[in-house]
Write a protein that holds these residues in place. Structure first.
Motif, PDB file in Angstrom:
ATOM      1  N   SER A  60     -44.241  14.621 -32.942  1.00  0.00           N
ATOM      2  CA  SER A  60     -43.932  14.343 -31.631  1.00  0.00           C
ATOM      3  C   SER A  60     -42.610  13.247 -31.468  1.00  0.00           C
ATOM      4  O   SER A  60     -42.936  12.001 -32.121  1.00  0.00           O
ATOM      5  CB  SER A  60     -45.104  13.889 -30.665  1.00  0.00           C
ATOM      6  OG  SER A  60     -44.435  13.352 -29.384  1.00  0.00           O
ATOM      7  N   SER A 102     -42.410  11.204 -29.320  1.00  0.00           N
ATOM      8  CA  SER A 102     -42.797  10.099 -28.554  1.00  0.00           C
ATOM      9  C   SER A 102     -43.370   9.091 -29.419  1.00  0.00           C
ATOM     10  O   SER A 102     -43.744   7.768 -29.234  1.00  0.00           O
ATOM     11  CB  SER A 102     -44.078  10.490 -27.357  1.00  0.00           C
ATOM     12  OG  SER A 102     -44.875  10.785 -28.286  1.00  0.00           O
ATOM     13  N   ILE A 103     -43.902   9.598 -30.759  1.00  0.00           N
ATOM     14  CA  ILE A 103     -44.297   8.703 -31.818  1.00  0.00           C
ATOM     15  C   ILE A 103     -42.811   8.092 -32.570  1.00  0.00           C
ATOM     16  O   ILE A 103     -42.158   8.697 -33.145  1.00  0.00           O
ATOM     17  CB  ILE A 103     -44.878   9.177 -32.812  1.00  0.00           C
ATOM     18  CG1 ILE A 103     -46.361   9.844 -32.100  1.00  0.00           C
ATOM     19  CG2 ILE A 103     -45.670   8.334 -33.983  1.00  0.00           C
ATOM     20  CD1 ILE A 103     -47.218  10.543 -33.161  1.00  0.00           C
ATOM     21  N   SER A 114     -48.408  13.919 -29.810  1.00  0.00           N
ATOM     22  CA  SER A 114     -48.544  12.240 -29.578  1.00  0.00           C
ATOM     23  C   SER A 114     -49.826  11.693 -29.803  1.00  0.00           C
ATOM     24  O   SER A 114     -50.116  10.505 -30.217  1.00  0.00           O
ATOM     25  CB  SER A 114     -48.066  11.954 -28.076  1.00  0.00           C
ATOM     26  OG  SER A 114     -48.706  12.311 -27.171  1.00  0.00           O
TER      27      SER A 114
END
Length: 340
Positions: free
Chosen positions: A117, A119-120, A148
């Motif tokens: 992901s 978002s990481i 995430s």
């Protein structure tokens, strides 16, 4: 109450899960009579729909509609997955792009590649997760996305989740021959809450917790049309047969900036209002009076709010009459039907 709470209970005999954020109902999942999203069928192609590029297919739960069909003939056996809610009198929406989704992993047959992901952002965390992905799925001919929720989670739990999804994928994708059959049922509200509401939260599982934690009061408010926007402004969210109409009102505030403030407040609260009511389809916003120069800022605010939403929504734009239109996926059964 401040913070996040995930409350698992039942309402009217139906399994239900509520997400409360700072004392406000932020999301709601209630079991319905319709096939669950994510359910996978072995289906049989029935008849094409000329001019639409789609085809009706037979499933054990009735007729389903498959869009963008190529190379499929009546009688062919295929695997399809339920993508959302079937509107009254219409076929179940399905897709051939089958996914196997859990808390930490999404397995994607037919779309190879190992991904983490976006978002990481921590490089070390991403490297560690990619190592898990290669160890568990490096030899597989399917794709894998680590979600995430993996950030900060125990590596053995992530690896176990990946293996479970890979095993399920292998078993289902190999089971093509035979009559129509449900091969894998989609997740119910309690499992879906564990799967998708992955941010830290207090989890409440006691029977009757909807009443003791204010969920029933929030449901009573959501069963109505009016939503307060602050400073005396409000909006009405009213579903009709053809569309969902949202009417913004400034209340007693007659200042020049009242309409703009009310519209911006509505843009921030609209995703939650639609989400907890289970509303989708065509959404038409009848905005309060606002200068045209503020339209770009309004649209940016609405886009930012919808970006955090879990249901796909397309911003269509302003109409000649000054209304704003959206197209939202029909992912859930309307709350009014579930509370009958």
């Amino acid at each position: 109450m401040n913070g996040r709470q995930i409350i698992l209970d039942h309402i009217n005999g139906r399994e239900a899960a509520a997400l409360m954020v700072d004392g406000q109902l932020d999301d709601l999942l209630i079991e319905s009579d319709a096939p669950r999203a994510g359910t996978i069928y072995r289906a049989i192609a029935d008849r094409p729909v000329k001019g639409q590029g789609g085809m009706f297919v037979k499933t054990p739960d009735g007729s389903a509609f498959l869009r963008q069909v190529k190379g499929l003939a009546p009688g062919d056996r295929i695997l399809v997955q339920v993508t959302g809610m079937a509107e009254p009198g219409k076929a179940i929406p399905v897709t051939q792009k089958v996914l196997f989704k859990s808390r930490y992993a999404i397995v994607t047959p037919g779309a190879p590649g190992l991904n983490v992901s976006r978002s990481i952002r921590d490089d070390d965390a991403r490297d560690a997760l990619l190592a898990i992905a290669h160890a568990e799925a490096g030899e597989a001919d399917v794709g894998l996305i680590l979600r995430s929720a993996c950030e900060g989670a125990p590596e053995d739990e992530i690896a176990e989740d990946v293996r479970a999804m890979l095993d399920l994928c292998e078993a289902v994708m190999a089971d093509v021959e035979g009559d129509v059959e449900m091969l894998s049922e989609g997740d119910g509200p309690h499992v879906a809450a564990w799967r998708d509401w992955s941010e830290p939260a207090d989890v409440v599982t006691e029977a009757g917790s909807f009443e003791t934690h204010g969920v029933l009061d929030a449901l009573e408010a959501a069963d109505g049309d009016e939503v307060a926007l602050g400073s005396g402004a409000y909006m009405y969210v009213e579903p009709t047969r053809a569309l969902v109409a949202v009417d913004v009102n400034t209340g007693r505030d007659t200042s020049p900036a009242a309409g703009t403030k009310a519209n911006f407040a509505m843009a921030k609260l609209l995703p939650r209002a639609l989400r907890v009511r289970g509303l989708g389809g065509q959404i038409v916003l009848d905005l309060a009076p606002m200068a045209k120069k503020d339209r770009r800022g309004f649209e940016a605010t609405l886009r930012a709010a919808l970006k955090r939403d879990v249901i796909d929504t397309t911003l269509v734009g302003f109409t000649p009459l000054g209304h704003y239109e959206l197209q939202r996926k029909n992912a859930r059964t309307p709350l009014t039907e579930l509370l009958k």
